[in-house]
Structures are given as C-alpha cells and as structure tokens.
Design a protein around this motif. Sequence first.
Motif, PDB file in Angstrom:
ATOM      1  N   ASN A 149       0.839  -1.195   0.000  1.00  0.00           N
ATOM      2  CA  ASN A 149       0.000   0.000   0.000  1.00  0.00           C
ATOM      3  C   ASN A 149       0.876   1.247   0.000  1.00  0.00           C
ATOM      4  O   ASN A 149       2.098   1.172  -0.116  1.00  0.00           O
ATOM      5  CB  ASN A 149      -0.984  -0.011   1.176  1.00  0.00           C
ATOM      6  N   SER A 150       0.261   2.402   0.153  1.00  0.00           N
ATOM      7  CA  SER A 150       1.005   3.666   0.060  1.00  0.00           C
ATOM      8  C   SER A 150       1.903   3.919   1.260  1.00  0.00           C
ATOM      9  O   SER A 150       2.676   4.879   1.258  1.00  0.00           O
ATOM     10  CB  SER A 150       0.028   4.837  -0.089  1.00  0.00           C
ATOM     11  N   GLN A 151       1.829   3.069   2.297  1.00  0.00           N
ATOM     12  CA  GLN A 151       2.735   3.173   3.448  1.00  0.00           C
ATOM     13  C   GLN A 151       3.852   2.133   3.374  1.00  0.00           C
ATOM     14  O   GLN A 151       4.553   1.905   4.355  1.00  0.00           O
ATOM     15  CB  GLN A 151       1.969   2.995   4.762  1.00  0.00           C
ATOM     16  N   ASP A 152       4.019   1.507   2.205  1.00  0.00           N
ATOM     17  CA  ASP A 152       5.063   0.492   2.011  1.00  0.00           C
ATOM     18  C   ASP A 152       4.798  -0.743   2.869  1.00  0.00           C
ATOM     19  O   ASP A 152       5.726  -1.434   3.277  1.00  0.00           O
ATOM     20  CB  ASP A 152       6.454   1.073   2.317  1.00  0.00           C
ATOM     21  N   ASP A 181      -7.391   0.689  -5.820  1.00  0.00           N
ATOM     22  CA  ASP A 181      -6.552   1.622  -5.062  1.00  0.00           C
ATOM     23  C   ASP A 181      -5.230   1.782  -5.814  1.00  0.00           C
ATOM     24  O   ASP A 181      -5.012   1.165  -6.861  1.00  0.00           O
ATOM     25  CB  ASP A 181      -6.298   1.093  -3.646  1.00  0.00           C
ATOM     26  N   THR A 182      -4.356   2.596  -5.233  1.00  0.00           N
ATOM     27  CA  THR A 182      -3.001   2.751  -5.756  1.00  0.00           C
ATOM     28  C   THR A 182      -2.064   1.844  -4.973  1.00  0.00           C
ATOM     29  O   THR A 182      -2.054   1.876  -3.745  1.00  0.00           O
ATOM     30  CB  THR A 182      -2.531   4.211  -5.647  1.00  0.00           C
ATOM     31  N   TYR A 183      -1.280   1.043  -5.693  1.00  0.00           N
ATOM     32  CA  TYR A 183      -0.396   0.081  -5.048  1.00  0.00           C
ATOM     33  C   TYR A 183       1.029   0.231  -5.570  1.00  0.00           C
ATOM     34  O   TYR A 183       1.291   0.906  -6.577  1.00  0.00           O
ATOM     35  CB  TYR A 183      -0.886  -1.354  -5.307  1.00  0.00           C
ATOM     36  N   TYR A 184       1.926  -0.446  -4.861  1.00  0.00           N
ATOM     37  CA  TYR A 184       3.326  -0.560  -5.265  1.00  0.00           C
ATOM     38  C   TYR A 184       3.715  -2.030  -5.123  1.00  0.00           C
ATOM     39  O   TYR A 184       2.962  -2.830  -4.562  1.00  0.00           O
ATOM     40  CB  TYR A 184       4.211   0.342  -4.400  1.00  0.00           C
ATOM     41  N   LYS A 237       4.159   3.522  -9.557  1.00  0.00           N
ATOM     42  CA  LYS A 237       2.926   3.195  -8.841  1.00  0.00           C
ATOM     43  C   LYS A 237       2.005   2.405  -9.765  1.00  0.00           C
ATOM     44  O   LYS A 237       2.115   2.477 -11.004  1.00  0.00           O
ATOM     45  CB  LYS A 237       2.237   4.452  -8.327  1.00  0.00           C
ATOM     46  N   GLU A 258      -1.977   1.591 -10.563  1.00  0.00           N
ATOM     47  CA  GLU A 258      -3.378   1.951 -10.355  1.00  0.00           C
ATOM     48  C   GLU A 258      -4.263   0.742 -10.677  1.00  0.00           C
ATOM     49  O   GLU A 258      -4.296   0.270 -11.818  1.00  0.00           O
ATOM     50  CB  GLU A 258      -3.772   3.134 -11.246  1.00  0.00           C
ATOM     51  N   THR A 297       7.499   8.258  -3.467  1.00  0.00           N
ATOM     52  CA  THR A 297       6.272   8.441  -2.690  1.00  0.00           C
ATOM     53  C   THR A 297       6.177   7.491  -1.502  1.00  0.00           C
ATOM     54  O   THR A 297       5.478   7.780  -0.531  1.00  0.00           O
ATOM     55  CB  THR A 297       5.034   8.254  -3.589  1.00  0.00           C
ATOM     56  N   ILE A 298       6.852   6.342  -1.548  1.00  0.00           N
ATOM     57  CA  ILE A 298       6.820   5.413  -0.415  1.00  0.00           C
ATOM     58  C   ILE A 298       8.181   5.314   0.267  1.00  0.00           C
ATOM     59  O   ILE A 298       8.358   4.487   1.159  1.00  0.00           O
ATOM     60  CB  ILE A 298       6.330   4.011  -0.840  1.00  0.00           C
TER      61      ILE A 298
END
Length: 672
Positions: free
Chosen positions: A555-558, A579-582, A615, A617, A642-643
């Motif tokens: 997630n966006s908090q790694d 959602d937006t993922y990595y 990122k 999507e 971003t993370i």
Amino acid sequence: MKIDCNIISHLAHRAHWTNEPNRPDKPNKPWRNMLWLPLLAALAVVSCAKMGQPDGGWYDETPPVIVRTTPQDKGVNVKQKKISIYFDEYIKVDNPTEKVVISPPQIEQAEIAASGKKIVVELKDTLKPNTTYTVDFSDAITDNNENNPLGNYTYTFSTGDHIDTMEVAGYVLDAQNLEPIKGILVGLYSNLSDTIFTKEPMLRVSRTDSRGKFVIKGVAHGDYRIYALQDADNNYIFNQKSEQIAFTHDIITPTSMPDIRQDTIWRDSLRIDSIVRVGYTHFLPDNIVLRAFTEVQTNRYLVKTERTEPDHFTMFFSYGDSLLPQIRGLNFNEQDAFIIEPTEKQDTITYWLRDTMLVNQDTLRMEVKYMATDTLGVLQLQTDTMDILAKVPYEKRLKQQADEYEEWKKKQDKAKKRGKEYETEMPKKALEPKYNVASEPAPDQNITITVPTPLASADTSRIHLYSKHDTLWYRSPFVLRPKPGQHRTYELLGEWRPGIEYSLEVDTMAFTDIYGKTSAPKKQGFKVKTEDAYATLLFDITGIADTTVVVQLLNSQDVMVKEVSTSNGRAEFFYIKPDTYYARMFIDSNNNGVWDTGDYAADRQAETTYYYPDKIECKAKWDLTLTWNPTSRSLNLQKPMTITKQKPEKEKTIKRRNLERAEKLGIPYPGM
C-alpha cells in the motif's frame, strides 16, 4: 491614518527649498523649517518602508568566504595537527560529530570548534607518514546570521610530498526495503583480505547523506575493498553483530577522466536563463551500490520472564534454539503441568498452567535448563533456579472476586425489590472468542476466530454456516482448522461465492477452554462481494531466470497487503481492492518464504530485494498485466519516492527564501 508617500516627499522638498538663502519671495526662517525635517523623516520611514523592500531588508545570500588557512589547504609535508580556517564573517559548524568526517579515521576523536570567524580542528591521533588527510565538512559550515551554507567543503593536506586526489562514490541502501541509509560510514581498505573488516580500522572513510550517497575523497591510485558500517563503538571495525554492515567482493580501482556537464542558470523560479557546458574531472566509480543488513543476533541468553496473568508465564530469549527449556518444579509437580506455546523461532515461549491449583499459587519455584552462549561464544546447557511470581497475588484476586460478587448481589436485590426479573446465581464468566468476520469480504478472504486461552475442545457440530440462494437458506460446507504460525487462532474456510449472502451461527458451548469456560452464542451475517468490485494484477517477471521469488503488493505506506511466491516468472494477484499500489520482490534463495538477512562470517549476502519503479493503479473490473525486469535499473533508482521514508533533505537557499518573501508581499525581487 493613511499618508501618501508622494505628499511626504513633496513636503520634505519644500522644507528644504524654503530654507535656501537669497529667496526674494520668501523670508528666510531656518529654525522653523528645520523643525519639520525630523517629523517628515519619521513619517517617511513609517509609511513608505514597505514600498521598496520587505521589513528588515533582503536576507543576505552570500555564503561565508575562506580568507586563509593554516596549514595551507592542499599543503604538503605538513607536520602539525592543529588546523585553523579563517573566514570573512562570523560562522558556525552544525553538528560536527556527525557531519564532519576525517580521513584516515581518527580513533581518538578530533576536537572541532567554531569561534567567531574561525574554525579550529585539532587532531589527537599521531599523523601517519606520506598520507593524504581530508577533513570533509559537507554542508556543516554556515554563516552565523542567515545560515548560508559554504557548500561541500573539504580541507586537504598531506604529510608527504603529494596530495592523493582520487574519489569513490555511490549509495548505501537497506537491503530489505531499499531505503537510503543516512549517516552510515563507508570505508576503503587497500588490504584485500576477506577478514580485514573485522581486524583493522578503515583506511579512508565517508558518511552517507540523506539520499544514502557517499563520496570518499583523497584516495590514492590502487585497488581497494569497500564496506559500510553503522559503527556502534567508533573503532571503525566490524566487531558487533548489532552493527549494520554492507560488503562486496568487487575490487574498487579509482580512475578519473575529463568530462562536461550542463549547468542550468535560472532567471526566476519558473524560467531558465541559460544552460552552460562546464568542464570538470569525473572520478570513477561513482555508482557503487551497497546493500546494508544487520546479522541475526545468535548469542543466546535469557532476557526476562514474565507472569502478567496468573494462568501463564513467558520466557524471553535473545535467540531461539531447537531445544526447548527443561523445567523441574521445586514447589510443584511439573509433569503434564503446561501447555507450551513457542514462537516460530523459539525465542519466546509461553507456558499455560493446566491446573487451577497452580494458577492460584503465587510463586512457582523451578529449576530451568536451557541452551545459552558462554564467554567463548559456544552454546552450552545452563541451569538457573528461578522464582516466577504472579503480578497480582492470590489474596488480591480473591478480594476482587468478592467485590464483583457484592456488586452483582446489590443489582439483583434492587431488581427484586422493584419486582423486576433477577438472577439467583451469579453467572460464570464466559469464554470470549474474537470473531474476525468482514461485513463484505472478498471471495478469497476466510474467517478467523481467536480465543484468549488454550482450548480443551472445539465442537464443530455447534458451528453452522448457511448460504442464501434466491430466498432460501441452505447449509454451506466449511472446515475449521488451526491457523499456521498463530497460537489459539483458527481459520474457518468456506466455499465463498461472489455475490452470495452467508450467515455464521455459533451455538452455546461451541468452544471450551482448559479451565472449563465456554463460549456464548454468536450470529453474524455477511455478503461476499462480486468479482466486479475487484481488480486482477499479473506480473510477467523477466531478467531473473530459474529462481524462486516472493512478490509483495504494497500500500502507500510500504506495507504488504498481499504476497505470492512463484518460480515460473509469473506472479498473480486476484481480488484486489481498487486503489493505488506498489510492488516489491525478493529472491527467496532458500525457499522458506521469508526474507533472510546476511552473514559476514559465512560470506552470505542478504537476499536481494527489488521494487517495481512505478505506482500501480488498480481499478474495479480491470485485469492489468505488467512486465517487470528487476535488473533493468540500478537499485538506488528503483524505490518510488512516494513510499520512501528517508526523504532527501531540501537545500533551501537564501535566494529561495528571498523569492518566497517577495512573492508573499507582491513585490519584485531584485535578486532574480
């Protein structure tokens, strides 16, 4: 009162004009006109100061300038250990113990002090012959008023007849998550032995900045080995397993070449004035990437024992061992006395007391035999005698129970007097399982049930799962099993069909713990989401063949939200919430499904981690397939900013502060 500055200027001019001699049209009255001048000047200052520039004037943009040094910068055949650097204004040095790095490293810390317009550096170690010394101030030097940085200044001198000028640069990243590591030492050895890192101090050192970048200066021509060290005891040697390290077998050979770079000159914050080509000396290598890790702490000792609740106690060890502790009761019979819950690594072991007689016993005296590391670093069987005390004594627990009974009795007596329903017997405390049932779970999401104490039985005949088709409810099959790796947690696996409504109904006494407590009834409904509510993500992995990798969706908090293991080059993720993922992956060298750290003595690197650089999507109803070559770019360029938690520190110049101030006041800034 608003005063027009033009009027004030005109009045001031008239006051001066009427004071001129030889005016035939006006009598000369100098004393009266002079009285007006101070008042007009004050009005002009108060009313017109903001027209030309902000209050207090512009910030000084000029960094401090070095006017001289003793000994001379880049001097040779230097013998003295006291260095003085003089400036054209008052200066200060920010956090010299962390920012200022001296090479060769100083075992006895040098004294660095700023006083007025001077910095004094006094070396304590004996100077080595024919050696280039560098004092790298980085950005620690600023002027005293506006904190204008001098820039990356390095003072250099040599005790021999020449200066070594080569440089080596690169990055240090955390091996597990590719975070840039700030402030870690990076050092070179000319001795290429595999064990030199644990025997002698580093030869030349640098320290990483907020980007994880390092530059080692003053390097002589030759071959080197390079290491990184989070030095706990300031001896520049790796001698503690708790010290974070990085190493490589690559041989570093510094070189240089003439090169040209493009410098951009900005007219203002948005417009480029010009781009100029500037010649410089390019030092190589400048792209070394070191992956730092902390070794597993293998020294084993008993950290502590706790008995926070009377029904169990826990032993905490610094490291696990395949042999569990052997307990012999000194004031109780240890035979079949416990239910034992070790963690996966067997470094934390919880003992549940089966017998309530033992639960009510305040002190458990026992002899414990366990494997511990001796002074030579060898595991040996150690015997300790210990008393394990309940945090709350038995008498106090009895009083609490009595108080609870009195409170219950008062409520029942009050209800009886009012003619309401009341209880004649105080109910026993029930077992309270925690049911983790989402109201709208995904089709691959199971139910978990966690109980606070070990179970004596779980009666699945008292557990019912129903599914609704059209308007009718039908029994739905399920399996209840212990969840691997989690004590006292059970999984309820069902045939979860998208879009179907379910009802979980648990009867009284479905669960009974070892103390006879039973669970209360439970009923909860839920509806599985349809497949249209989710996305599917597929990775085609290239560039690393015939190996097992674990791919993690973040997630966006790694933080990992899903993971899969694959050895065929394709990682598949289903039922992903929009959602937006990595994404991150690591090479699972030993096929155990978890990331493993390295070991210097065993010559083993940490398992290699990669990040998908962009990122991702994910949208409902979408099937997304991405090609991922984890070796296509350098590790220091992979993790999305971003993370990344370790952000580069912003170099906020004084010129930028002036521009922001001018924009805020709505006036032109002459410095642009």
